[in-house]
Write a protein that holds these residues in place. Structure first.
Motif, PDB file in Angstrom:
ATOM      1  N   ASP A  23      54.206   1.208 -17.496  1.00 20.14           N
ATOM      2  CA  ASP A  23      55.566   1.298 -18.009  1.00 20.14           C
ATOM      3  C   ASP A  23      56.540   0.475 -17.184  1.00 20.14           C
ATOM      4  N   ALA A  24      56.415   0.523 -15.859  1.00 14.17           N
ATOM      5  CA  ALA A  24      57.380  -0.166 -15.012  1.00 14.17           C
ATOM      6  C   ALA A  24      57.416  -1.654 -15.328  1.00 14.17           C
ATOM      7  N   ALA A  25      56.255  -2.252 -15.522  1.00 16.78           N
ATOM      8  CA  ALA A  25      56.222  -3.676 -15.830  1.00 16.78           C
ATOM      9  C   ALA A  25      56.852  -3.958 -17.179  1.00 16.78           C
ATOM     10  N   ALA A  26      56.616  -3.061 -18.130  1.00 17.68           N
ATOM     11  CA  ALA A  26      57.176  -3.264 -19.463  1.00 17.68           C
ATOM     12  C   ALA A  26      58.687  -3.164 -19.452  1.00 17.68           C
ATOM     13  N   PHE A  27      59.230  -2.288 -18.600  1.00 19.50           N
ATOM     14  CA  PHE A  27      60.669  -2.093 -18.562  1.00 19.50           C
ATOM     15  C   PHE A  27      61.377  -3.205 -17.800  1.00 19.50           C
ATOM     16  N   ALA A  28      60.684  -3.907 -16.933  1.00 21.06           N
ATOM     17  CA  ALA A  28      61.341  -4.839 -16.025  1.00 21.06           C
ATOM     18  C   ALA A  28      62.147  -5.899 -16.763  1.00 21.06           C
ATOM     19  N   GLY A  29      61.638  -6.346 -17.907  1.00 15.00           N
ATOM     20  CA  GLY A  29      62.340  -7.390 -18.639  1.00 15.00           C
ATOM     21  C   GLY A  29      63.587  -6.918 -19.338  1.00 15.00           C
ATOM     22  N   ASP A  30      63.800  -5.600 -19.400  1.00 16.41           N
ATOM     23  CA  ASP A  30      64.950  -5.062 -20.127  1.00 16.41           C
ATOM     24  C   ASP A  30      66.090  -4.655 -19.221  1.00 16.41           C
ATOM     25  N   ARG A  31      65.990  -4.892 -17.934  1.00 17.66           N
ATOM     26  CA  ARG A  31      67.063  -4.476 -17.043  1.00 17.66           C
ATOM     27  C   ARG A  31      68.334  -5.252 -17.341  1.00 17.66           C
ATOM     28  N   ALA A  32      69.429  -4.551 -17.371  1.00 19.11           N
ATOM     29  CA  ALA A  32      70.712  -5.215 -17.613  1.00 19.11           C
ATOM     30  C   ALA A  32      71.143  -5.951 -16.360  1.00 19.11           C
ATOM     31  N   PRO A  33      71.658  -7.181 -16.501  1.00 16.72           N
ATOM     32  CA  PRO A  33      72.174  -7.883 -15.327  1.00 16.72           C
ATOM     33  C   PRO A  33      73.368  -7.147 -14.766  1.00 16.72           C
ATOM     34  N   ILE A  34      73.457  -7.107 -13.444  1.00 20.44           N
ATOM     35  CA  ILE A  34      74.517  -6.394 -12.767  1.00 20.44           C
ATOM     36  C   ILE A  34      75.496  -7.403 -12.169  1.00 20.44           C
ATOM     37  N   PRO A  35      76.811  -7.126 -12.250  1.00 21.60           N
ATOM     38  CA  PRO A  35      77.769  -8.058 -11.646  1.00 21.60           C
ATOM     39  C   PRO A  35      77.394  -8.392 -10.210  1.00 21.60           C
ATOM     40  N   GLY A  36      77.488  -9.683  -9.888  1.00 21.50           N
ATOM     41  CA  GLY A  36      77.112 -10.127  -8.554  1.00 21.50           C
ATOM     42  C   GLY A  36      75.736 -10.760  -8.536  1.00 21.50           C
ATOM     43  N   GLY A  37      75.034 -10.698  -9.702  1.00 25.17           N
ATOM     44  CA  GLY A  37      73.767 -11.386  -9.813  1.00 25.17           C
ATOM     45  C   GLY A  37      72.551 -10.546  -9.501  1.00 25.17           C
ATOM     46  N   ALA A  38      72.729  -9.318  -8.991  1.00 23.21           N
ATOM     47  CA  ALA A  38      71.569  -8.488  -8.675  1.00 23.21           C
ATOM     48  C   ALA A  38      70.899  -8.039  -9.953  1.00 23.21           C
ATOM     49  N   LEU A 157      73.242   2.205 -21.810  1.00 22.79           N
ATOM     50  CA  LEU A 157      74.503   2.255 -21.064  1.00 22.79           C
ATOM     51  C   LEU A 157      74.710   0.980 -20.254  1.00 22.79           C
ATOM     52  N   LEU A 158      73.657   0.563 -19.560  1.00 23.38           N
ATOM     53  CA  LEU A 158      73.768  -0.624 -18.715  1.00 23.38           C
ATOM     54  C   LEU A 158      73.917  -1.892 -19.544  1.00 23.38           C
ATOM     55  N   ARG A 159      73.217  -1.941 -20.666  1.00 24.24           N
ATOM     56  CA  ARG A 159      73.312  -3.120 -21.523  1.00 24.24           C
ATOM     57  C   ARG A 159      74.725  -3.276 -22.074  1.00 24.24           C
ATOM     58  N   ARG A 160      75.318  -2.162 -22.479  1.00 16.38           N
ATOM     59  CA  ARG A 160      76.672  -2.236 -23.020  1.00 16.38           C
ATOM     60  C   ARG A 160      77.691  -2.591 -21.949  1.00 16.38           C
ATOM     61  N   ALA A 161      77.409  -2.215 -20.702  1.00 16.42           N
ATOM     62  CA  ALA A 161      78.349  -2.489 -19.611  1.00 16.42           C
ATOM     63  C   ALA A 161      78.217  -3.906 -19.071  1.00 16.42           C
ATOM     64  N   ALA A 162      77.136  -4.605 -19.429  1.00 19.43           N
ATOM     65  CA  ALA A 162      76.922  -5.948 -18.906  1.00 19.43           C
ATOM     66  C   ALA A 162      77.912  -6.923 -19.533  1.00 19.43           C
ATOM     67  N   PRO A 163      78.490  -7.825 -18.745  1.00 19.33           N
ATOM     68  CA  PRO A 163      79.453  -8.781 -19.296  1.00 19.33           C
ATOM     69  C   PRO A 163      78.801  -9.759 -20.254  1.00 19.33           C
ATOM     70  N   SER A 164      79.555 -10.210 -21.233  1.00 15.44           N
ATOM     71  CA  SER A 164      79.082 -11.192 -22.199  1.00 15.44           C
ATOM     72  C   SER A 164      80.149 -12.276 -22.311  1.00 15.44           C
ATOM     73  N   ALA A 165      80.048 -13.261 -21.435  1.00 15.61           N
ATOM     74  CA  ALA A 165      81.114 -14.258 -21.295  1.00 15.61           C
ATOM     75  C   ALA A 165      81.178 -15.242 -22.456  1.00 15.61           C
ATOM     76  N   ASP A 166      80.180 -15.235 -23.348  1.00 18.44           N
ATOM     77  CA  ASP A 166      80.145 -16.217 -24.424  1.00 18.44           C
ATOM     78  C   ASP A 166      81.098 -15.885 -25.572  1.00 18.44           C
ATOM     79  N   ASP A 167      81.569 -14.634 -25.647  1.00 18.39           N
ATOM     80  CA  ASP A 167      82.370 -14.205 -26.773  1.00 18.39           C
ATOM     81  C   ASP A 167      83.840 -14.533 -26.572  1.00 18.39           C
ATOM     82  N   ASP A 168      84.481 -15.011 -27.650  1.00 15.38           N
ATOM     83  CA  ASP A 168      85.904 -15.300 -27.601  1.00 15.38           C
ATOM     84  C   ASP A 168      86.704 -14.007 -27.722  1.00 15.38           C
ATOM     85  N   VAL A 169      87.934 -14.054 -27.206  1.00 15.44           N
ATOM     86  CA  VAL A 169      88.836 -12.914 -27.313  1.00 15.44           C
ATOM     87  C   VAL A 169      89.276 -12.763 -28.770  1.00 15.44           C
ATOM     88  N   LEU A 170      89.221 -11.526 -29.279  1.00 17.42           N
ATOM     89  CA  LEU A 170      89.663 -11.219 -30.638  1.00 17.42           C
ATOM     90  C   LEU A 170      91.116 -10.753 -30.560  1.00 17.42           C
TER      91      LEU A 170
END
Length: 273
Positions: A23-38, A157-170
């Motif tokens: 399971d751990a290996a399968a989940f690794a690719g789904d981790r949300a990027p964290i501010p600061g690059g970690a 939760l983490l995915r939704r909190a991750a920044p998405s800089a590609d989107d324009d301001v609405l």
């Protein structure tokens, strides 16, 4: 003598020995990027049940997360003051108080106002969930729960909190919805929204003029609370209106279509042209 499965059940979990191999290996690719690059999200679990914190902590660590635990509200507050976390898993019933009190404090503090927060509790009544959501929780998971469901909700939760800089301001008159900055602004001032409430607003703002049912909204918020009851959407809409409407009781931005759902108005500030 304990029967097989009893310890895990009392701990609020539906499993006994942790995640299946691999399971751990399968989940690794789904981790949300964290501010600061970690790439390793830091989670804080506040719960006084040693067995549950041990099982949950081990399970989430095997999935690739860094997990800290606290057995009381006081200990949890200290850790939140000293360290930065990417999400909080909070039990409601703790020996030194109610988790709802901490939720209220976190949402009133600028530093933790948008901290993704998942409530864990044996209280299963709809009113308990509604109160938690009204106070600012992003999600609510009743015990006992399946570990995979817990993991799915943490990742959401983490995915939704991750920044998405590609989107324009609405922009809608005086209201701006900024996907990249994960912020809504009214007259240039930030609106007080939780991470989940911002995502809900964003779903509506990306479909102006379209009536969206509760099912369509929950589907758009993929990964969140698969069994979420309809009223949770209504609670969050109410909170969003309080933040973005001039008169929440007579909304002009998010309108209710009785029996159908909600619609985000295309024109909201006609005086702005």
């Amino acid at each position: 003598m304990e029967r097989p499965g009893e310890p895990a059940a009392r701990a609020g979990l539906s499993f006994g020995a942790g995640p299946p191999a691999g399971d751990a290996a399968a989940f690794a690719g789904d981790r949300a990027p964290i501010p600061g690059g970690a790439m390793t999200a830091r989670l804080l679990l506040i719960d006084d049940d040693d067995r549950l914190t041990g099982l949950v902590g081990d399970y989430l660590r095997q999935a690739g997360y860094a997990v800290e635990t606290a057995p009381t509200l006081a200990a949890g507050r200290q850790q939140l003051e000293r360290e930065l976390f990417d999400a909080l898993l909070l039990d409601l019933m703790l020996p030194d108080g109610d988790g709802l009190d901490l939720c209220r404090e976190l949402r009133a503090t600028p530093r933790t106002r948008t901290l993704p927060l998942l409530m864990l509790t044996a209280r299963g009544e709809p009113m308990d969930r509604i109160v938690g959501l009204e106070l600012g929780a992003d999600d609510y998971l009743p015990k006992p729960f399946e570990p995979r469901e817990l993991l799915a909700r943490v990742k959401a939760l983490l995915r939704r909190a991750a920044p998405s800089a590609d989107d324009d301001v609405l922009r809608f008159g005086r209201l701006e919805v900024d996907p990249g900055g994960r912020q809504a602004r009214l007259d240039g001032q930030p609106c007080d929204l939780t991470s989940y409430q911002f995502d809900l607003l964003l779903v509506l703002a990306r479909a102006p003029g379209r009536v969206l049912s509760r099912d369509q909204i929950m589907d758009a918020l993929k990964g969140h609370a698969l069994e979420a009851f309809d009223r949770s959407i209504d609670v969050h809409i109410s909170r969003i209106r309080a933040a973005i409407e001039d008169d929440p009781k007579n909304p002009r931005r998010i309108l209710t279509v009785r029996g159908a759902g909600y619609v985000f108005a295309k024109k909201q500030d006609t005086e702005a042209g």
